[in-house]
Design a protein around this motif. Structure first.
Motif, PDB file in Angstrom:
ATOM      1  N   TYR A 236       0.820  -1.207   0.000  1.00  0.00           N
ATOM      2  CA  TYR A 236       0.000   0.000   0.000  1.00  0.00           C
ATOM      3  C   TYR A 236       0.857   1.261   0.000  1.00  0.00           C
ATOM      4  CZ  TYR A 236      -4.327  -2.686   0.526  1.00  0.00           C
ATOM      5  OH  TYR A 236      -5.387  -3.522   0.322  1.00  0.00           O
ATOM      6  N   GLY A 237       2.022   1.211   0.633  1.00  0.00           N
ATOM      7  CA  GLY A 237       2.953   2.338   0.559  1.00  0.00           C
ATOM      8  C   GLY A 237       3.409   2.567  -0.873  1.00  0.00           C
ATOM      9  N   ASP A 238       3.644   1.461  -1.571  1.00  0.00           N
ATOM     10  CA  ASP A 238       4.079   1.535  -2.971  1.00  0.00           C
ATOM     11  C   ASP A 238       2.960   2.071  -3.862  1.00  0.00           C
ATOM     12  OD1 ASP A 238       6.291   0.661  -4.892  1.00  0.00           O
ATOM     13  OD2 ASP A 238       4.554  -0.359  -5.762  1.00  0.00           O
ATOM     14  N   VAL A 239       1.749   1.575  -3.631  1.00  0.00           N
ATOM     15  CA  VAL A 239       0.609   2.019  -4.439  1.00  0.00           C
ATOM     16  C   VAL A 239       0.384   3.527  -4.245  1.00  0.00           C
ATOM     17  CG1 VAL A 239      -1.889   1.830  -4.740  1.00  0.00           C
ATOM     18  CG2 VAL A 239      -0.524  -0.234  -4.452  1.00  0.00           C
ATOM     19  N   LEU A 240       0.476   3.996  -3.015  1.00  0.00           N
ATOM     20  CA  LEU A 240       0.266   5.427  -2.761  1.00  0.00           C
ATOM     21  C   LEU A 240       1.354   6.274  -3.414  1.00  0.00           C
ATOM     22  CD1 LEU A 240      -1.429   7.594  -1.403  1.00  0.00           C
ATOM     23  CD2 LEU A 240      -0.015   7.338   0.632  1.00  0.00           C
ATOM     24  N   HIS A 241       2.573   5.761  -3.359  1.00  0.00           N
ATOM     25  CA  HIS A 241       3.693   6.471  -3.992  1.00  0.00           C
ATOM     26  C   HIS A 241       3.419   6.683  -5.489  1.00  0.00           C
ATOM     27  CE1 HIS A 241       7.837   7.333  -5.242  1.00  0.00           C
ATOM     28  NE2 HIS A 241       7.695   6.387  -6.149  1.00  0.00           N
ATOM     29  N   HIS A 242       2.911   5.649  -6.134  1.00  0.00           N
ATOM     30  CA  HIS A 242       2.647   5.753  -7.576  1.00  0.00           C
ATOM     31  C   HIS A 242       1.333   6.473  -7.888  1.00  0.00           C
ATOM     32  CE1 HIS A 242       6.074   3.371  -8.871  1.00  0.00           C
ATOM     33  NE2 HIS A 242       5.783   2.467  -7.964  1.00  0.00           N
ATOM     34  N   ASN A 243       0.415   6.520  -6.900  1.00  0.00           N
ATOM     35  CA  ASN A 243      -0.919   7.104  -7.130  1.00  0.00           C
ATOM     36  C   ASN A 243      -1.316   8.022  -5.978  1.00  0.00           C
ATOM     37  OD1 ASN A 243      -1.829   5.112  -9.478  1.00  0.00           O
ATOM     38  ND2 ASN A 243      -0.960   3.863  -7.831  1.00  0.00           N
ATOM     39  N   PRO A 244      -0.667   9.164  -5.844  1.00  0.00           N
ATOM     40  CA  PRO A 244      -0.956  10.027  -4.684  1.00  0.00           C
ATOM     41  C   PRO A 244      -2.431  10.415  -4.570  1.00  0.00           C
ATOM     42  CG  PRO A 244       0.665  11.059  -6.180  1.00  0.00           C
ATOM     43  CD  PRO A 244       0.391   9.716  -6.718  1.00  0.00           C
TER      44      PRO A 244
END
Length: 448
Positions: free
Chosen positions: A263-271
């Motif tokens: 989820y940290g990775d997903v947020l990084h790519h999709n703020p």
DNA sequence: GAGTCTTTATA
DNA sequence: ATAAAGACT
């Protein structure tokens, strides 16, 4: 002797701290600073602010009384401090949430005016968001393949505390922390408490974690979330402690850490997914605008569905909710009451001590069907069967819903069938689950 | 390009 | 059993 500033944020610990090591490697003294930013506090709300104040107290102890607490806009505070102690470098762990990342850019520009460098070392994750990519060189959109790639990736070792660390306050006094009356019963906080709980978890709970983690009555989850939220422990440390251990429970726990990384990775790519739908797959979906009374019935645990109500009441009393209940209660709000997920996610953020933007918002979207998932269509949790499966003796419900304490065993999940007349204090069902499930599926069908 | 997978529900 | 679809290898 030169001084480097260590600006602490979501990394309130002494151990396994690469940014601290980097500050120390500058060769002089290290001045640890936390800035009480009014913008941050406004966003954090009462519960998390109360926890933060306690964590800061403990952090000051970890740093031998050297933590400098300041108040104001971080850009101004840090420029002033750097000037005062002659620092040319301010060290941080990289912030990967959109709001914090923007703040850091502003601070970087402000410091640059005085030729002070903002140096990023490490992140709150084992692998910095953005580093795990699939075979085509793109970010993962699905958890399982991400988790496999994340597991197979080399994991960095914990970073030792420099043994000749020299801390300084730079002659600066701390301001008083805000006085907040904790609206919930706070758990033990700070590095020492976190490591004590972690040791107990390794001794007592991790072996049976595979099964036990899904039974909220057992209360045998690690309870590391609040510590991970503030970076009081780093997941790298946890992973290193688990490495020599074998077993299903260990494997499952590592998977839970992988969800956090994902989820940290997903947020990084999709703020944008911090506030809106991650994907437009359900763009045309019709939602209900709940009146306050209906929303409160959910929020305060008066839906008439015991498992749902138990979860919501645990949240209000402890500032924490078992993950099984986070899914069940989120499903109830989105699928049974047809409410758009951000309203529920905001309630969680306001009341959770461990409220983490990436995990919370994406957990909600996983349930709502707007997030990362291959099969959202028929994911409507049944509050009764979930209760019977994961609270088979009914102990969890009876603990949090005392009006039902007189109903034995798993019958507590369906008080309407148990009680003749059903005339005690416990509320009637707000909606009929079977009907609302059908309604939710109908609405989803219309978006296809 | 086909096979596998998906923190689930109901019949 | 079957409900549906797309990501991934």
């Amino acid at each position: 002797m030169s001084t480097s500033i260590l600006w602490l944020r979501r990394d309130l610990r002494l151990h396994d701290h690469p940014a601290l090591a980097a500050a120390h490697a500058d060769g002089g003294e290290v001045m640890p600073v936390f800035v009480l930013d009014p913008d941050l506090l406004a966003r954090a709300g009462e519960v998390r602010t109360a926890a933060l104040v306690e964590v800061l107290r403990a952090t000051d102890e970890s740093y031998d009384g050297h933590l400098v607490l300041q108040e104001g806009d971080p850009a101004e505070v840090l420029r002033r401090l750097a000037k005062k102690v002659g620092a040319t470098r301010v060290h941080i762990s990289r912030e990967t949430e959109p709001w914090g990342a923007e703040r850091d850019e502003r601070v970087r520009e402000a410091l640059a005016q005085d030729d002070v460098e903002l140096v990023e070392t490490g992140t709150p994750y084992v692998l910095g968001p953005g580093t795990v990519l699939n075979g085509s060189g793109n970010p993962y959109k699905v958890f399982t393949p991400f988790a496999k790639a994340w597991r197979d990736h080399d994991h960095p070792k914990p970073c030792p505390v420099p043994d000749d660390l020299r801390l300084t306050r730079g002659g600066v006094d701390s301001v008083d922390p805000p006085h907040v009356e904790a609206p919930v019963e706070l758990p033990p906080l700070g590095e020492e408490a976190a490591m004590q709980r972690w040791a107990d978890f390794l001794d007592e709970d991790v072996a049976g974690y595979d099964d036990g983690r899904d039974q909220p009555a057992l209360d045998s989850t690690s309870r590391m979330s609040v510590h991970l939220k503030w970076g009081v422990v780093h997941p790298r440390t946890l992973l290193a402690d688990l490495a020599p251990r074998r077993g299903k429970g260990v494997h499952t726990y590592v998977t839970e850490l992988a969800w956090r990384e994902f989820y940290g990775d997903v947020l990084h790519h999709n703020p944008h997914s911090a506030t809106r739908d991650l994907t437009d797959s359900l763009a045309g979906l019709r939602y209900d605008d709940l009146d306050d009374e209906t929303f409160s019935a959910w929020a305060e645990g008066r839906t008439g569905y015991p498992f749902v109500d138990a979860g919501m009441r645990q949240l209000l009393e402890q500032g924490w909710m078992h993950n099984r209940l986070r899914m069940v209660t989120a499903s109830f709000l989105t699928k049974d009451l047809h409410c758009w997920w951000p309203r529920g996610a905001a309630w969680f953020m306001d009341h959770l001590v461990d409220g983490d933007v990436a995990s919370n918002q994406h957990g909600w979207q996983w349930v709502a069907g707007t997030g990362t998932d291959a099969s959202p269509y028929f994911r409507v949790f049944n509050p009764v069967t979930q209760g019977e499966r994961f609270d088979p003796k009914g102990d969890y419900v009876r603990r949090w819903v005392p009006e039902l304490a007189h109903i034995p065993g798993k019958a507590v999940h369906q008080p309407w069938s148990h009680d003749e007349g059903y005339d005690h204090d416990y509320p009637k069902r707000l909606v009929d689950h079977a009907e609302e499930r059908k309604e939710a599926l109908d609405r989803l069908e219309q978006t296809r």
